[in-house]
Design a protein around this motif. Structure first.
Motif: not given
Length: 242
Positions: A134-162
Motif C-alpha cells: 500500500a503506497l503512501r505519498l507525503s505532500i508539503p503544504l504551507f500557509v503563507i502570511p500576507a507579509t513577505a517572509v523568507s528563511p534566515e540561515l545560520h551555518w556552522d561546523a564543528v568536529a564532534v569526534a575524531s
C-alpha cells in the motif's frame, strides 16, 4: 518537476501480508507536488491520477508539521480540510482534490503541514498468495502570511569526534528553506566529501545536521553548495583542528 510518481519518489510503503511468493502494488501520481494557501488563495487543488491497472482507493489526511530537535513531527491538524477524504479512482482515471484552512494565515510567520495520500488495499481474494504494497505519498503544504517572509540561515561546523564533523544549519527566518543537490568539498585541494544528497526542508525555528567524515587532525575549510528555491546557496565553513 510537475508530477511525482510513487514508483520513483521517496515514499513510505505499508506492507500487507497475504500469503507469500509475490508482491503487488498500485501506482498513482499527484500534480502539483506542493501546495500553498494564503488569504488570496484560500483553497488549493491537486490532481491525483491512477496509473495502475486496477481501481485505487485513496485516503487523504492532513497533519501539522514541526521539526523539534531537527526531526519531523506530525500531529493532528483539525484546521486543515481536505476533500474528498477518501475516494476511488478507476484505472487510468483521475480525481481532483481540494485543500483549505479553517484558520487565517499568521501575521508574519509561515505554517507548515503535510498531506498524506494513503492507498487503501483491497481485501485479499480467496486463495490469493502474495504481498500487497500500500503506497503512501507525503505532500508539503504551507500557509503563507500576507507579509513577505523568507528563511534566515545560520551555518556552522564543528568536529564532534575524531574524523567526524557536524555541519549545522539553523533557520531563524519566517519561512521554510529547501535544499537539493547538496555538495561538499575541501577548499584546499578541491576534494569532494561524501554528504547526504537527499532533499532537506528546514522549517522556521528549526535546524538540520549532517555528520560527515573529515580529517580533524588539521584545520580545514569546507565549501558547501546546494540548490535552494531562490538559487544556489554557497557557504564556507572553517573547521579548527581537534
Amino acid at each position: 518537476m510537475k508530477n511525482l510518481s510513487l514508483r520513483r519518489a521517496a515514499c513510505s510503503l505499508v506492507l500487507f501480508f497475504a500469503g507469500a511468493t509475490m508482491a503487488l502494488a498500485g501506482s498513482f501520481q499527484v500534480n502539483p507536488v506542493r501546495a500553498e494557501l494564503s488569504r488570496a488563495r484560500p483553497v488549493s487543488a491537486m490532481t491525483v491520477r491512477n496509473t495502475g491497472a486496477e481501481p485505487a482507493v485513496i485516503q487523504l489526511r492532513a497533519v501539522s508539521w514541526t521539526q523539534p530537535d531537527g526531526k519531523d513531527r506530525y500531529d493532528m491538524a483539525p484546521d486543515i480540510l481536505g476533500t474528498p477524504p477518501i475516494f476511488t479512482i478507476p484505472a487510468g482515471g483521475s480525481q481532483l482534490i481540494r485543500v483549505g484552512s479553517r484558520r487565517p494565515p499568521e501575521a508574519n510567520l509561515e505554517r507548515a503541514y503535510r498531506l498524506f495520500l494513503q492507498e487503501v488495499p483491497p481485501p485479499p481474494q480467496p486463495g490469493s498468495k502474495g504481498l500487497r504494497l500500500a503506497l503512501r505519498l507525503s505532500i508539503p503544504l504551507f500557509v503563507i502570511p500576507a507579509t513577505a517572509v523568507s528563511p534566515e540561515l545560520h551555518w556552522d561546523a564543528v568536529a564532534v569526534a575524531s574524523g567526524k564533523v557536524r555541519i549545522h544549519v539553523a533557520n531563524h527566518g519566517s519561512s521554510h528553506a529547501w535544499f537539493t543537490q547538496i555538495g561538499l568539498v575541501m577548499v584546499q585541494g578541491g576534494q569532494a566529501l561524501p554528504i547526504s544528497t537527499l532533499p532537506v526542508y528546514v522549517l522556521p525555528g528549526a535546524a538540520h545536521d549532517w555528520i560527515v567524515d573529515v580529517d580533524t587532525s588539521t584545520d580545514h575549510t569546507l565549501r558547501l553548495t546546494a540548490q535552494g528555491e531562490v538559487g544556489t546557496i554557497q557557504t564556507d565553513l572553517t573547521i579548527p583542528a581537534r
